[in-house]
Enzyme design. Structure first.
Site, PDB file in Angstrom:
ATOM      1  N   CYS A   4      95.225  95.421  33.150  1.00 46.28           N
ATOM      2  CA  CYS A   4      96.444  95.776  33.894  1.00 46.28           C
ATOM      3  C   CYS A   4      97.659  95.117  33.246  1.00 46.28           C
ATOM      4  O   CYS A   4      97.712  93.886  33.103  1.00 46.28           O
ATOM      5  CB  CYS A   4      96.316  95.350  35.356  1.00 46.28           C
ATOM      6  SG  CYS A   4      97.861  95.516  36.269  1.00 46.28           S
ATOM      7  N   CYS A   7      99.337  92.538  35.543  1.00 45.18           N
ATOM      8  CA  CYS A   7      98.533  91.315  35.644  1.00 45.18           C
ATOM      9  C   CYS A   7      98.751  90.450  34.404  1.00 45.18           C
ATOM     10  O   CYS A   7      98.837  89.216  34.510  1.00 45.18           O
ATOM     11  CB  CYS A   7      97.061  91.657  35.827  1.00 45.18           C
ATOM     12  SG  CYS A   7      96.614  92.236  37.479  1.00 45.18           S
ATOM     13  N   ASP A  30     113.093  95.040  34.784  1.00 50.37           N
ATOM     14  CA  ASP A  30     112.441  96.235  34.251  1.00 50.37           C
ATOM     15  C   ASP A  30     112.846  96.416  32.789  1.00 50.37           C
ATOM     16  O   ASP A  30     114.011  96.239  32.417  1.00 50.37           O
ATOM     17  CB  ASP A  30     112.840  97.458  35.079  1.00 50.37           C
ATOM     18  CG  ASP A  30     111.945  98.654  34.823  1.00 50.37           C
ATOM     19  OD1 ASP A  30     111.191  99.036  35.730  1.00 50.37           O
ATOM     20  OD2 ASP A  30     112.004  99.216  33.705  1.00 50.37           O
ATOM     21  N   HIS A  46      96.107  91.843  42.598  1.00 55.22           N
ATOM     22  CA  HIS A  46      96.151  93.216  42.097  1.00 55.22           C
ATOM     23  C   HIS A  46      95.822  94.223  43.194  1.00 55.22           C
ATOM     24  O   HIS A  46      94.757  94.181  43.792  1.00 55.22           O
ATOM     25  CB  HIS A  46      95.166  93.406  40.935  1.00 55.22           C
ATOM     26  CG  HIS A  46      95.212  94.795  40.365  1.00 55.22           C
ATOM     27  ND1 HIS A  46      96.066  95.151  39.352  1.00 55.22           N
ATOM     28  CD2 HIS A  46      94.556  95.917  40.715  1.00 55.22           C
ATOM     29  CE1 HIS A  46      95.918  96.431  39.085  1.00 55.22           C
ATOM     30  NE2 HIS A  46      95.001  96.926  39.893  1.00 55.22           N
ATOM     31  N   ASN A  86     106.877 103.724  43.767  1.00 49.03           N
ATOM     32  CA  ASN A  86     106.215 104.969  43.407  1.00 49.03           C
ATOM     33  C   ASN A  86     104.716 104.827  43.642  1.00 49.03           C
ATOM     34  O   ASN A  86     104.115 103.814  43.266  1.00 49.03           O
ATOM     35  CB  ASN A  86     106.493 105.303  41.943  1.00 49.03           C
ATOM     36  CG  ASN A  86     107.955 105.629  41.706  1.00 49.03           C
ATOM     37  OD1 ASN A  86     108.572 106.312  42.502  1.00 49.03           O
ATOM     38  ND2 ASN A  86     108.511 105.113  40.617  1.00 49.03           N
ATOM     39  N   HIS A  97      99.736  98.937  39.259  1.00 41.71           N
ATOM     40  CA  HIS A  97      99.731  97.654  39.974  1.00 41.71           C
ATOM     41  C   HIS A  97     100.904  97.775  40.943  1.00 41.71           C
ATOM     42  O   HIS A  97     102.063  97.934  40.496  1.00 41.71           O
ATOM     43  CB  HIS A  97      99.914  96.493  38.982  1.00 41.71           C
ATOM     44  CG  HIS A  97      99.908  95.118  39.591  1.00 41.71           C
ATOM     45  ND1 HIS A  97      99.050  94.104  39.177  1.00 41.71           N
ATOM     46  CD2 HIS A  97     100.664  94.561  40.586  1.00 41.71           C
ATOM     47  CE1 HIS A  97      99.282  93.003  39.862  1.00 41.71           C
ATOM     48  NE2 HIS A  97     100.271  93.251  40.734  1.00 41.71           N
ATOM     49  N   HIS A  99     104.063  97.785  42.958  1.00 44.93           N
ATOM     50  CA  HIS A  99     105.324  97.094  42.658  1.00 44.93           C
ATOM     51  C   HIS A  99     106.455  97.780  43.394  1.00 44.93           C
ATOM     52  O   HIS A  99     106.387  98.976  43.699  1.00 44.93           O
ATOM     53  CB  HIS A  99     105.602  97.069  41.155  1.00 44.93           C
ATOM     54  CG  HIS A  99     105.559  98.407  40.488  1.00 44.93           C
ATOM     55  ND1 HIS A  99     104.378  99.014  40.133  1.00 44.93           N
ATOM     56  CD2 HIS A  99     106.547  99.275  40.119  1.00 44.93           C
ATOM     57  CE1 HIS A  99     104.633 100.184  39.558  1.00 44.93           C
ATOM     58  NE2 HIS A  99     105.951 100.376  39.541  1.00 44.93           N
ATOM     59  N   HIS A 101     110.560  98.469  43.089  1.00 41.51           N
ATOM     60  CA  HIS A 101     111.772  98.435  42.273  1.00 41.51           C
ATOM     61  C   HIS A 101     112.940  98.015  43.174  1.00 41.51           C
ATOM     62  O   HIS A 101     113.115  98.582  44.259  1.00 41.51           O
ATOM     63  CB  HIS A 101     112.095  99.826  41.718  1.00 41.51           C
ATOM     64  CG  HIS A 101     111.055 100.413  40.821  1.00 41.51           C
ATOM     65  ND1 HIS A 101     111.198 100.473  39.458  1.00 41.51           N
ATOM     66  CD2 HIS A 101     109.853 100.993  41.096  1.00 41.51           C
ATOM     67  CE1 HIS A 101     110.129 101.069  38.924  1.00 41.51           C
ATOM     68  NE2 HIS A 101     109.306 101.389  39.896  1.00 41.51           N
TER      69      HIS A 101
END
Ligand code: DGP
Length: 113
Positions: A4, A7, A30, A46, A86, A97, A99, A101
């Site tokens: 990942c 990770c 990002d 994770h 997303n 993984h 997340h 934004h």
């Protein structure tokens, strides 16, 4: 998860521009920013996406969303910001993984899709 990307970033095996870290979450800029400020906030544990999170993890997700607000404040996003997560192919999730934004620092589009 050995394969990942996030990770590996969390473990420091891949470099990142760290914004915040504690024992539960890691936040970094990002690599392909979509706004003047674009920070990714991820749990250190994770989860492949939002649907991978179970009822026993909701304390962690609540904590992570509070950290998103704290990070927005520390980034100076006093005029507002947007958070996006997303989930899956139709949403074009590219890193599996979970997340969030955090986008801001300028006027964002009124279109979200
Ligand atoms: P998503 O498409 O929602 O899965 O978002 C994944 C984001 O991860 C995307 O905006 C680009 C970002 N990203 C991909 N690889 C890297 C990387 O190696 N470093 C950093 N900082 N961000 C990355």
């Amino acid at each position: 998860m050995d394969d990942c990307l996030f990770c590996k970033i969390i473990k420091g095996e891949i470099p990142s521009a760290k914004v915040y870290e504690d024992d539960k979450v890691y936040a970094f800029r990002d690599i392909n920013p979509q706004a003047k400020v674009h920070v990714l906030v991820v749990p250190k544990a994770h989860f492949s996406d939002l649907c991978d999170i179970t009822a026993k993890d909701t304390g962690l997700t609540g904590y992570l969303f509070k950290k998103c607000a704290d990070i927005a404040a520390s980034e100076g996003l006093t005029n507002g910001f947007r958070i996006i997560s997303n989930c899956g192919a139709d949403a074009c999730q590219s890193v599996k993984h979970f997340h969030v934004h955090v986008l801001g620092g300028e006027q964002l589009s009124d279109k979200m899709g």
